[in-house]
Design a protein around this motif. Structure first.
Motif, mmCIF file in Angstrom:
data_model
loop_
_atom_site.group_PDB
_atom_site.id
_atom_site.type_symbol
_atom_site.label_atom_id
_atom_site.label_comp_id
_atom_site.label_asym_id
_atom_site.label_seq_id
_atom_site.Cartn_x
_atom_site.Cartn_y
_atom_site.Cartn_z
ATOM 1 N N PRO A 41 64.160 5.025 -1.495
ATOM 2 C CA PRO A 41 65.411 4.829 -2.213
ATOM 3 C C PRO A 41 65.700 6.007 -3.140
ATOM 4 O O PRO A 41 64.806 6.680 -3.638
ATOM 5 N N LEU A 42 66.954 6.243 -3.345
ATOM 6 C CA LEU A 42 67.422 7.295 -4.236
ATOM 7 C C LEU A 42 67.671 6.697 -5.604
ATOM 8 O O LEU A 42 68.274 5.638 -5.731
ATOM 9 N N ASP A 43 67.272 7.391 -6.584
ATOM 10 C CA ASP A 43 67.534 6.926 -7.939
ATOM 11 C C ASP A 43 68.743 7.697 -8.487
ATOM 12 O O ASP A 43 68.773 8.939 -8.463
ATOM 13 N N VAL A 44 69.704 7.005 -9.009
ATOM 14 C CA VAL A 44 70.887 7.612 -9.614
ATOM 15 C C VAL A 44 70.777 7.383 -11.099
ATOM 16 O O VAL A 44 70.647 6.263 -11.554
ATOM 17 N N VAL A 45 70.841 8.474 -11.841
ATOM 18 C CA VAL A 45 70.713 8.387 -13.284
ATOM 19 C C VAL A 45 72.104 8.654 -13.880
ATOM 20 O O VAL A 45 72.735 9.660 -13.580
#
Length: 176
Positions: A9-13
């Motif tokens: 999964p990609l983490d979006v900050v």
């Protein structure tokens, strides 16, 4: 080829702090362009208005100068034609034939009443009249009725011309 699923999964900050100054400036770009366009439009409109007024003034001045030039040319042409007619009448007035002489003197009388005749020229007419009529003494007395002489017509003391400028006081005879 089959799609490969992403490895994880990609983490979006998301930063929730105040925006940086360049981001704000980038947002105001369209407003700055609009302001510059309105300012350029205003400057160009004022320049066009000023040039139009200057062109109108220059055109009015040129029209006035052209009208003055035309008036001067017309007046000069009229004077030249008047003088040509005067020369013709003087030639006829000096003719030995009495009928031709009478025609020349009558023409001179008409020309003397013209608004184109100047004082000096009227004085010349008086001198020519005296020369043609044989009155060398400058005596402008009217002839007796029935004496066979014609009455003087051109600006003598008894028959002052319409311009009222030529009489014994304002004319002088010149020598040969």
């Amino acid at each position: 080829m089959t799609p490969v699923p992403s490895p994880g999964p990609l983490d979006v900050v998301v930063h929730s702090g105040p925006a940086d100054w360049w981001v704000i400036l980038a947002g105001l770009g369209p407003l700055a362009v609009l302001t510059a366009a309105v300012l350029a439009f205003y400057i160009n409109w004022r320049t066009l208005k000023q040039r139009t007024a200057a062109d109108k003034t220059a055109l009015d001045q040129k029209r006035e100068a052209d009208a003055n030039a035309l008036q001067q040319k017309t007046e000069a042409d009229s004077r030249a034609e008047w003088w040509r007619r005067t020369q013709w009448a003087l030639d006829r007035a000096l003719d030995p034939d009495e009928g031709t002489k009478a025609l020349g003197l009558a023409t001179l009388e008409v020309l003397a009443r013209s608004e184109l005749a100047r004082t000096e020229e009227l004085e010349l007419f008086d001198i020519a009249w005296k020369s043609v009529s044989g009155d060398e003494n400058g005596d402008d007395a009217a002839p007796e009725p029935g004496s066979g002489q014609e009455a003087a017509f051109v600006d003598d003391r008894h028959n002052l011309g319409e311009n009222g400028t030529t009489d014994e006081d304002s004319s002088k005879e010149v020598g040969p």
